[in-house]
Design a protein around this motif. Structure first.
Motif, PDB file in Angstrom:
ATOM      1  N   LEU A  86       0.816  -1.224   0.000  1.00 57.70           N
ATOM      2  CA  LEU A  86       0.000   0.000   0.000  1.00 57.70           C
ATOM      3  C   LEU A  86       0.846   1.270   0.000  1.00 57.70           C
ATOM      4  N   ALA A  87       1.825   1.347   0.859  1.00 55.28           N
ATOM      5  CA  ALA A  87       2.663   2.551   0.928  1.00 55.28           C
ATOM      6  C   ALA A  87       3.525   2.626  -0.328  1.00 55.28           C
ATOM      7  N   LYS A  88       3.756   3.828  -0.812  1.00 56.45           N
ATOM      8  CA  LYS A  88       4.586   4.059  -1.998  1.00 56.45           C
ATOM      9  C   LYS A  88       5.643   5.094  -1.666  1.00 56.45           C
ATOM     10  N   ASP A  89       6.871   4.807  -2.045  1.00 60.68           N
ATOM     11  CA  ASP A  89       7.981   5.746  -1.844  1.00 60.68           C
ATOM     12  C   ASP A  89       8.049   6.233  -0.399  1.00 60.68           C
ATOM     13  N   GLY A  90       7.793   5.325   0.537  1.00 58.60           N
ATOM     14  CA  GLY A  90       7.868   5.666   1.951  1.00 58.60           C
ATOM     15  C   GLY A  90       6.695   6.461   2.490  1.00 58.60           C
ATOM     16  N   GLN A  91       5.711   6.712   1.640  1.00 59.59           N
ATOM     17  CA  GLN A  91       4.538   7.482   2.059  1.00 59.59           C
ATOM     18  C   GLN A  91       3.352   6.544   2.266  1.00 59.59           C
ATOM     19  N   PRO A  92       2.691   6.654   3.417  1.00 63.02           N
ATOM     20  CA  PRO A  92       1.536   5.773   3.650  1.00 63.02           C
ATOM     21  C   PRO A  92       0.400   6.080   2.691  1.00 63.02           C
ATOM     22  N   HIS A  93      -0.354   5.057   2.397  1.00 61.37           N
ATOM     23  CA  HIS A  93      -1.581   5.167   1.612  1.00 61.37           C
ATOM     24  C   HIS A  93      -2.565   6.022   2.414  1.00 61.37           C
ATOM     25  N   SER A  94      -3.469   6.688   1.744  1.00 59.61           N
ATOM     26  CA  SER A  94      -4.426   7.555   2.450  1.00 59.61           C
ATOM     27  C   SER A  94      -5.240   6.784   3.479  1.00 59.61           C
ATOM     28  N   LEU A  95      -5.548   5.529   3.204  1.00 60.26           N
ATOM     29  CA  LEU A  95      -6.282   4.735   4.195  1.00 60.26           C
ATOM     30  C   LEU A  95      -5.417   4.481   5.423  1.00 60.26           C
ATOM     31  N   GLN A  96      -4.146   4.188   5.229  1.00 63.03           N
ATOM     32  CA  GLN A  96      -3.257   3.983   6.367  1.00 63.03           C
ATOM     33  C   GLN A  96      -3.149   5.260   7.198  1.00 63.03           C
ATOM     34  N   LYS A  97      -3.020   6.388   6.520  1.00 61.87           N
ATOM     35  CA  LYS A  97      -2.943   7.678   7.203  1.00 61.87           C
ATOM     36  C   LYS A  97      -4.240   7.940   7.976  1.00 61.87           C
ATOM     37  N   ALA A  98      -5.371   7.705   7.334  1.00 63.21           N
ATOM     38  CA  ALA A  98      -6.665   7.944   7.978  1.00 63.21           C
ATOM     39  C   ALA A  98      -6.874   7.011   9.173  1.00 63.21           C
ATOM     40  N   PHE A  99      -6.436   5.753   9.065  1.00 63.81           N
ATOM     41  CA  PHE A  99      -6.568   4.828  10.196  1.00 63.81           C
ATOM     42  C   PHE A  99      -5.778   5.347  11.391  1.00 63.81           C
ATOM     43  N   SER A 100      -4.606   5.873  11.141  1.00 61.66           N
ATOM     44  CA  SER A 100      -3.789   6.427  12.220  1.00 61.66           C
ATOM     45  C   SER A 100      -4.458   7.667  12.821  1.00 61.66           C
ATOM     46  N   GLU A 101      -4.890   8.574  11.974  1.00 58.34           N
ATOM     47  CA  GLU A 101      -5.494   9.827  12.439  1.00 58.34           C
ATOM     48  C   GLU A 101      -6.813   9.614  13.175  1.00 58.34           C
ATOM     49  N   CYS A 102      -7.580   8.612  12.773  1.00 62.39           N
ATOM     50  CA  CYS A 102      -8.899   8.365  13.372  1.00 62.39           C
ATOM     51  C   CYS A 102      -8.864   7.309  14.479  1.00 62.39           C
ATOM     52  N   HIS A 103      -7.669   6.903  14.859  1.00 61.86           N
ATOM     53  CA  HIS A 103      -7.511   5.891  15.921  1.00 61.86           C
ATOM     54  C   HIS A 103      -8.328   4.635  15.596  1.00 61.86           C
ATOM     55  N   ALA A 104      -8.167   4.169  14.362  1.00 63.10           N
ATOM     56  CA  ALA A 104      -8.968   3.048  13.875  1.00 63.10           C
ATOM     57  C   ALA A 104      -8.309   1.698  14.119  1.00 63.10           C
ATOM     58  N   LEU A 105      -7.275   1.668  14.918  1.00 64.16           N
ATOM     59  CA  LEU A 105      -6.657   0.379  15.220  1.00 64.16           C
ATOM     60  C   LEU A 105      -6.187   0.368  16.654  1.00 64.16           C
ATOM     61  N   GLN A 106      -6.187  -0.812  17.200  1.00 63.55           N
ATOM     62  CA  GLN A 106      -5.628  -0.992  18.535  1.00 63.55           C
ATOM     63  C   GLN A 106      -4.609  -2.118  18.458  1.00 63.55           C
ATOM     64  N   CYS A 107      -5.056  -3.359  18.483  1.00 63.44           N
ATOM     65  CA  CYS A 107      -4.068  -4.440  18.404  1.00 63.44           C
ATOM     66  C   CYS A 107      -3.523  -4.566  16.991  1.00 63.44           C
ATOM     67  N   GLY A 108      -4.303  -4.186  15.985  1.00 66.25           N
ATOM     68  CA  GLY A 108      -3.846  -4.187  14.601  1.00 66.25           C
ATOM     69  C   GLY A 108      -3.992  -5.503  13.875  1.00 66.25           C
ATOM     70  N   PHE A 109      -4.482  -6.545  14.518  1.00 68.09           N
ATOM     71  CA  PHE A 109      -4.562  -7.848  13.864  1.00 68.09           C
ATOM     72  C   PHE A 109      -5.493  -7.828  12.658  1.00 68.09           C
ATOM     73  N   CYS A 110      -6.630  -7.183  12.775  1.00 64.04           N
ATOM     74  CA  CYS A 110      -7.615  -7.153  11.695  1.00 64.04           C
ATOM     75  C   CYS A 110      -7.296  -6.108  10.632  1.00 64.04           C
ATOM     76  N   THR A 111      -6.454  -5.146  10.982  1.00 63.62           N
ATOM     77  CA  THR A 111      -6.237  -3.970  10.151  1.00 63.62           C
ATOM     78  C   THR A 111      -5.796  -4.260   8.719  1.00 63.62           C
ATOM     79  N   PRO A 112      -4.810  -5.131   8.481  1.00 66.68           N
ATOM     80  CA  PRO A 112      -4.407  -5.360   7.086  1.00 66.68           C
ATOM     81  C   PRO A 112      -5.560  -5.827   6.194  1.00 66.68           C
ATOM     82  N   GLY A 113      -6.367  -6.748   6.686  1.00 65.80           N
ATOM     83  CA  GLY A 113      -7.490  -7.237   5.890  1.00 65.80           C
ATOM     84  C   GLY A 113      -8.533  -6.164   5.638  1.00 65.80           C
ATOM     85  N   ILE A 114      -8.810  -5.353   6.658  1.00 67.30           N
ATOM     86  CA  ILE A 114      -9.774  -4.266   6.489  1.00 67.30           C
ATOM     87  C   ILE A 114      -9.247  -3.251   5.491  1.00 67.30           C
ATOM     88  N   LEU A 115      -7.967  -2.906   5.590  1.00 65.23           N
ATOM     89  CA  LEU A 115      -7.384  -1.961   4.639  1.00 65.23           C
ATOM     90  C   LEU A 115      -7.529  -2.458   3.206  1.00 65.23           C
TER      91      LEU A 115
END
Length: 174
Positions: A86-115
């Motif tokens: 997902l990330a390109k040239d060291g920059q996170p994908h907008s979904l990855q950025k949004a997950f971080s900004e919106c506190h959309a993960l805790q343990c992170g186990f489900c996160t890759p599949g949801i992304l």
């Protein structure tokens, strides 16, 4: 019908995150296990092994697929994208950025599949409703967040896409 002896391996070629992998593997090896064991791509998580939890979701030729329900040989010649791609040239994908900004993960186990499901979803839903996002997420189990942050993150990524913001720093959009 091809008859094979136990333990026999076959040659397969898959394009994963833009890189070609040519490996010998057992015909009954699941794509999820192939990605993790043969390719060293451990971002694809294996949870239920029955296609219920969604943690193993990857994109196969652009479509979200449960990699625990697919043999690696079934993906022969396919273009596969995992969370590592997902990330390109060291920059996170907008979904990855949004997950971080919106506190959309805790343990992170489900996160890759949801992304990965969200990437496919946003390709066909430019301006999704909250109910449409909830429907897409109904195929994913998250035991930590309660889904509010996840929904907010997907809505934020969709809004940014609609506004024309670069989604991964390279000028590519989702």
């Amino acid at each position: 019908m091809i008859k094979m002896s136990a333990g026999e391996r076959v040659e397969i070629s898959l394009k994963i995150n833009g890189k070609v992998y040519e490996e010998r593997t057992e015909p009954r090896k699941l794509l999820s296990d192939f990605l993790r064991e043969e390719c060293g791509l451990s971002g694809t998580h294996v949870g239920c092994e029955h296609g219920v939890c969604g943690a193993c979701t990857v994109l196969v030729d652009g479509a979200a697929v449960r990699s625990c329900l697919m043999f690696a040989i079934q993906a022969e010649g396919a273009d596969i994208q995992t969370v590592e791609g997902l990330a390109k040239d060291g920059q996170p994908h907008s979904l990855q950025k949004a997950f971080s900004e919106c506190h959309a993960l805790q343990c992170g186990f489900c996160t890759p599949g949801i992304l990965m499901s969200a990437v496919d979803f946003l390709d066909s839903h430019a301006d999704p409703t909250t109910d449409e996002i909830k429907e897409m997420l109904s195929g994913h189990l998250c035991r930590c967040t309660g889904y509010k942050g996840i929904i907010d993150a997907i809505e934020q990524a969709a809004f940014r896409r609609k506004e024309g913001e670069n989604v991964n720093g390279s000028g590519d959009t989702i």
